[in-house]
Design an enzyme around this catalytic site. Sequence first.
Site, PDB file in Angstrom:
ATOM      1  N   LYS A 282      -3.081  -3.630  -3.755  1.00  0.00           N
ATOM      2  CA  LYS A 282      -2.614  -3.477  -2.375  1.00  0.00           C
ATOM      3  C   LYS A 282      -3.648  -4.124  -1.455  1.00  0.00           C
ATOM      4  CE  LYS A 282       0.858  -0.421  -3.016  1.00  0.00           C
ATOM      5  NZ  LYS A 282       2.015  -1.228  -3.341  1.00  0.00           N
TER       6      LYS A 282
ATOM      7  N   TYR B 237       1.250  -8.690  -9.546  1.00  0.00           N
ATOM      8  CA  TYR B 237       0.631  -7.629  -8.762  1.00  0.00           C
ATOM      9  C   TYR B 237      -0.877  -7.560  -9.003  1.00  0.00           C
ATOM     10  CZ  TYR B 237       1.422  -4.009  -5.486  1.00  0.00           C
ATOM     11  OH  TYR B 237       1.456  -3.304  -4.323  1.00  0.00           O
TER      12      TYR B 237
ATOM     13  N   ASP C 282     -12.301  -7.197  -0.625  1.00  0.00           N
ATOM     14  CA  ASP C 282     -12.979  -6.397  -1.647  1.00  0.00           C
ATOM     15  C   ASP C 282     -13.544  -7.402  -2.641  1.00  0.00           C
ATOM     16  OD1 ASP C 282     -13.705  -4.963  -3.877  1.00  0.00           O
ATOM     17  OD2 ASP C 282     -11.800  -3.893  -4.092  1.00  0.00           O
TER      18      ASP C 282
END
Length: 370
Positions: A232, A229, A12
């Site tokens: 995902k 984080y 992405d």
Amino acid sequence: MVRTTVSVIKADVGSIAGHYKPHQKMLDLAKTILSEAEKVGLINSFYVYSVGDDIGLVLTHYKGENNPEIHALSWKVFKELTEKVAKPLKLYAAGQDLLSDAFSGNIRGMGPGVAELEFEERQSDPIVVFAADKTEPGAWNLPLYKIFADPFNTAGLVIDPKLRDGFVFEVLDVIEDKKVRLKTPEESYDLLALLGTTGRYCVSKVYRADGEPAAAASTNRLSLIAGKYVGKDDPVLIVRAQSGFPAIGEILAPFATPHLVAGWMRGSHNGPLMPVSCREAVISYFDGPPRVIAMGWQISDGKLVGVDGIEPADLFADPFWDYSRSIAAQLAIYMRTMGEFMPARLDPSEMEYTTLPQVLKKLESRFERS
Ligand code: F6R
Ligand code: MG
Ligand code: MG
């Protein structure tokens, strides 16, 4: 005999309307760069797809898995899409998955997801490439178990002599970065004990009992690479089909009853994985629900052969899957009735966004011994 490699590398690197879809100019530029690589013989054929905000490159070549030239080519594509299109157009989250500036020979661990499968071509070699958005590699655990180890899904395990010896699953522990091989049907229960923990144990490869490669999945976790984080890792999966492998219909069947996967809005929710056509591979309701597309090709003399030139068979476009999409929509709306309560919301350790540390800090002085 020369061996063909199918490499699927995805990232992405920016999208329009938030995390909805990449810009057409990005897909066009990727095709231009890969056409050059095809002309000089680095790759034999390629296909560029998008699913949600991710762009994927399907490459076929004779250079084997983890080849530095193939990985450098993919890195170059994503870097140029970022610098020449995503950043100038101020696309959303431009360059998001490129975690480093220095390419070191292998794109694994640098942000983009990678699945690669090297094999000797059979008389005829059909493959399916699955690509999902708004979820993580553990989303493949349940369908892969059903495809290769569940006789109620895959009739061939029971009635085709070529499949009766079973399959070997390579399972990666993404937290401790180690792997183990388990053979089905003998070790099915041990395998299931691991695969149920989808955030930690992920199937990275599947082999037939005779060692023939059957499937490869992307297993990196951006969160663990980056140390904090950062999202995902929308996963990809390559599966070989027919004549000694599960049939295409057995490979698609597990997606008919959408299972719940981690990801969705802000990478922090469980939602149903909706099988969609390539044309419908965008996200909308609550940034989802998580989507999966299935692209079918023949591999022929080292090249992808699609239904029209390179265009793949769009395997979830069939009206049959409207039924599954409707179930996914119902499950999605149901899960949202729970708001930010577990298990609709993920466990704190799996959440991409959280305010919990700030809330705990604010309340620190007000907590008393009970
Ligand atoms: C999940 C995802 C989206 C975003 C959400 C908020 O993987 O990409 O659900 O997390 O749209 O995005 P920001 O924080 O960029 O506004
Ligand atoms: Mg995005
Ligand atoms: Mg995505």
